[in-house]
Motif scaffolding. Sequence first.
Motif, PDB file in Angstrom:
ATOM      1  N   UNK A 192     -63.565 120.421  38.648  1.00 25.32           N
ATOM      2  CA  UNK A 192     -64.441 119.331  38.207  1.00 25.32           C
ATOM      3  C   UNK A 192     -65.000 118.553  39.407  1.00 25.32           C
ATOM      4  N   UNK A 193     -66.245 118.168  39.342  1.00 20.72           N
ATOM      5  CA  UNK A 193     -66.815 117.388  40.447  1.00 20.72           C
ATOM      6  C   UNK A 193     -66.173 116.009  40.508  1.00 20.72           C
ATOM      7  N   UNK A 194     -66.157 115.452  41.715  1.00 17.13           N
ATOM      8  CA  UNK A 194     -65.631 114.103  41.893  1.00 17.13           C
ATOM      9  C   UNK A 194     -66.796 113.134  42.009  1.00 17.13           C
ATOM     10  N   UNK A 221     -77.457 102.117  30.688  1.00 23.03           N
ATOM     11  CA  UNK A 221     -77.336 102.901  31.918  1.00 23.03           C
ATOM     12  C   UNK A 221     -75.874 103.210  32.219  1.00 23.03           C
ATOM     13  N   UNK A 222     -74.993 102.241  32.023  1.00 19.96           N
ATOM     14  CA  UNK A 222     -73.570 102.458  32.270  1.00 19.96           C
ATOM     15  C   UNK A 222     -73.030 103.505  31.295  1.00 19.96           C
ATOM     16  N   UNK A 223     -73.358 103.360  30.032  1.00 19.32           N
ATOM     17  CA  UNK A 223     -72.918 104.322  29.017  1.00 19.32           C
ATOM     18  C   UNK A 223     -73.434 105.720  29.363  1.00 19.32           C
ATOM     19  N   UNK A 224     -74.732 105.822  29.700  1.00 15.55           N
ATOM     20  CA  UNK A 224     -75.365 107.102  30.022  1.00 15.55           C
ATOM     21  C   UNK A 224     -74.732 107.726  31.265  1.00 15.55           C
ATOM     22  N   UNK A 279     -70.015 115.007  30.855  1.00 13.29           N
ATOM     23  CA  UNK A 279     -70.720 116.252  30.563  1.00 13.29           C
ATOM     24  C   UNK A 279     -70.641 117.230  31.751  1.00 13.29           C
ATOM     25  N   UNK A 280     -70.848 116.718  32.956  1.00 12.09           N
ATOM     26  CA  UNK A 280     -70.780 117.565  34.152  1.00 12.09           C
ATOM     27  C   UNK A 280     -69.367 118.102  34.379  1.00 12.09           C
ATOM     28  N   UNK A 281     -68.364 117.294  34.100  1.00 13.61           N
ATOM     29  CA  UNK A 281     -66.975 117.753  34.243  1.00 13.61           C
ATOM     30  C   UNK A 281     -66.644 118.841  33.228  1.00 13.61           C
TER      31      UNK A 281
END
Length: 172
Positions: free
Chosen positions: A146-148, A124-127, A134-136
């Motif tokens: 980029x989102x914070x 879960x931490x890795x994901x 990926x979102x950034x």
Amino acid sequence: CTGKRILIYVGHVNNYIRIRPPLTREIIDGCQICTSVTPGTPQVWIGGNHAFTYDYCFDSDASQESVFQTVTGLVDGCLEGYNATILAYGQTGSGKTHTMGTGFDVESLNSTVLNENQGIIPRAVYYLFYKIDELRKQASESGHPPPEFKVSAQFVELYNEEVFDLIEPEVK
């Protein structure tokens, strides 16, 4: 929004069961497996005459990855601003440490590749951080800022009616 459909259940609890694989000692001692999962149903049989139904059942041959895949939606929900909790409950020796993945080799944490024995927590931490990256990248490629993200986590153990903080052992 990521476009991925996320089901949100306020106050909803899913009950999953995992039958842990037999331990080496149990195999050597010739212990017999007394549980079975009815294929295609969330039902576990104990001793052939007692059935229990859950939201989902994992038989003893389920991989750590297949168990983890059922909780990726919770991590995705966290990226949308929702809270999530994953709780392992059971008697001593029932497989909580195996499933949650807290019994792995610390040296494997230095690797960027998950090892097949790592359970829900390290996956879960890795994901989570993979999805943040990926979102950034998506924002950067589309010319958006980029989102914070603010990530916080708790890792506690309830043992004999006492709560232990496993991140800061001095805290109770």
